[in-house]
Scaffold this motif. Structure first.
Motif, PDB file in Angstrom:
ATOM      1  N   CYS A  13      31.017 -51.682 -40.293  1.00  0.00           N
ATOM      2  CA  CYS A  13      30.932 -52.060 -38.878  1.00  0.00           C
ATOM      3  C   CYS A  13      29.634 -51.556 -38.255  1.00  0.00           C
ATOM      4  CB  CYS A  13      32.134 -51.503 -38.118  1.00  0.00           C
ATOM      5  SG  CYS A  13      33.648 -52.419 -38.462  1.00  0.00           S
ATOM      6  N   GLY A  71      36.353 -50.692 -35.104  1.00  0.00           N
ATOM      7  CA  GLY A  71      35.816 -52.043 -35.259  1.00  0.00           C
ATOM      8  C   GLY A  71      36.750 -52.943 -36.046  1.00  0.00           C
ATOM      9  N   CYS A  72      37.082 -52.540 -37.272  1.00  0.00           N
ATOM     10  CA  CYS A  72      37.847 -53.421 -38.174  1.00  0.00           C
ATOM     11  C   CYS A  72      39.273 -52.945 -38.404  1.00  0.00           C
ATOM     12  CB  CYS A  72      37.124 -53.543 -39.506  1.00  0.00           C
ATOM     13  SG  CYS A  72      37.003 -51.969 -40.370  1.00  0.00           S
ATOM     14  N   CYS A 102      39.162 -47.302 -38.195  1.00  0.00           N
ATOM     15  CA  CYS A 102      37.899 -47.769 -37.635  1.00  0.00           C
ATOM     16  C   CYS A 102      38.180 -48.567 -36.363  1.00  0.00           C
ATOM     17  CB  CYS A 102      37.167 -48.627 -38.661  1.00  0.00           C
ATOM     18  SG  CYS A 102      35.728 -49.436 -37.969  1.00  0.00           S
ATOM     19  N   CYS A 134      33.509 -47.415 -39.282  1.00  0.00           N
ATOM     20  CA  CYS A 134      33.156 -47.431 -40.712  1.00  0.00           C
ATOM     21  C   CYS A 134      31.699 -47.890 -40.892  1.00  0.00           C
ATOM     22  CB  CYS A 134      34.114 -48.333 -41.482  1.00  0.00           C
ATOM     23  SG  CYS A 134      33.791 -50.088 -41.290  1.00  0.00           S
TER      24      CYS A 134
END
Ligand code: ZN
Ligand code: ZN
Length: 241
Positions: free
Chosen positions: A38, A23-24, A21, A35
């Motif tokens: 996120c 984002g994370c 992901c 994901c």
């Protein structure tokens, strides 16, 4: 602009990189870039929202409505579809894409634009060209690429709608974040022009930018396109500021 080798390397890196992901960083199924957790940090704006600028309205309104901003100052665009607040992970991604030169994030951000093209307001009529909001050449040199242009190109591959770079920025405008709405409009006046040897007469165009803030930039670009005889000018952005 990006050179072909740079693009090629990006693609190779994306192909062989494990799917995490953006984002994370948690591992994802192949082909998933963001994901659900996120994604949920910037939820989709729900109705009611202004049919012209997509601005959300807190409260209950039955049927379509037009916000006071759009009533006051008829925008030159027919509508702008922008269904996500630029907050949470989406805000970070746009920032990393634009200022951190994380060019590969165009693949994630384009999903928001694909979704915007599926809006009934865009589906309602033909689209001849995607028109990215231009950057001034000086800003382009500083940033290395035009984020709207990169997103338009990526979207074009998905939708098969060609990109037309027919608007240019002829004046270097101060960065707008400190300005209020009226100052922004004054700052932008005559900042854009139709690029030489472009004919948009009778065409249905969709302007494209990463973020919608007051709509002044899209309005000014749409004015230029209207004056050049465009039949319709709609707009899409990945998020609204
Ligand atoms: Zn995540
Ligand atoms: Zn509005």
């Amino acid at each position: 602009m990006r050179n072909p080798i740079g693009n090629f390397l990006d693609t190779v890196v994306e192909l062989f990189y494990p799917s995490n992901c953006v984002g994370c960083g948690h591992p994802q199924d192949f082909g998933t870039f963001l994901c659900n957790d996120c994604k949920a940090t910037s939820p989709r704006i729900q109705a009611p929202f202004c049919r012209c600028c997509s601005r959300p309205f807190d409260g209950v309104i039955a049927g379509e409505f037009c916000c006071p901003n759009c009533e006051d100052r008829k925008p030159a665009f027919d509508c702008v579809v922008s269904n996500y607040q630029a907050k949470g992970v989406l805000r970070d991604l746009i920032h990393r894409f634009k200022y951190g030169r994380q060019y590969h994030l165009r693949r994630v951000l384009v999903e928001y634009l694909v979704e915007a093209t599926q809006d009934p307001r865009i589906q309602a009529g033909p689209v001849h060209y995607l028109v990215p909001v231009p950057l001034h050449p000086t800003r382009l040199r500083e940033r290395g690429f035009n984020q709207a242009d990169a997103l338009a190109e990526t979207l074009s591959k998905r939708t098969r709608v060609p990109v037309l770079r027919c608007v240019e920025r002829q004046r270097y405008t101060n960065t707008q974040t400190r300005f209020d709405r009226v100052e922004r409009m004054q700052n932008l006046r005559d900042a854009f022009a139709l690029r030489k040897n472009n004919n948009v007469r009778g065409k249905h165009l969709v302007l494209l930018d990463d973020v919608l803030t007051t709509g002044s930039t899209l309005h000014e670009c749409a004015l230029v396109l209207r004056a050049a005889g465009a039949e319709s000018v709609r707009a899409i952005t990945a998020a609204r500021g």
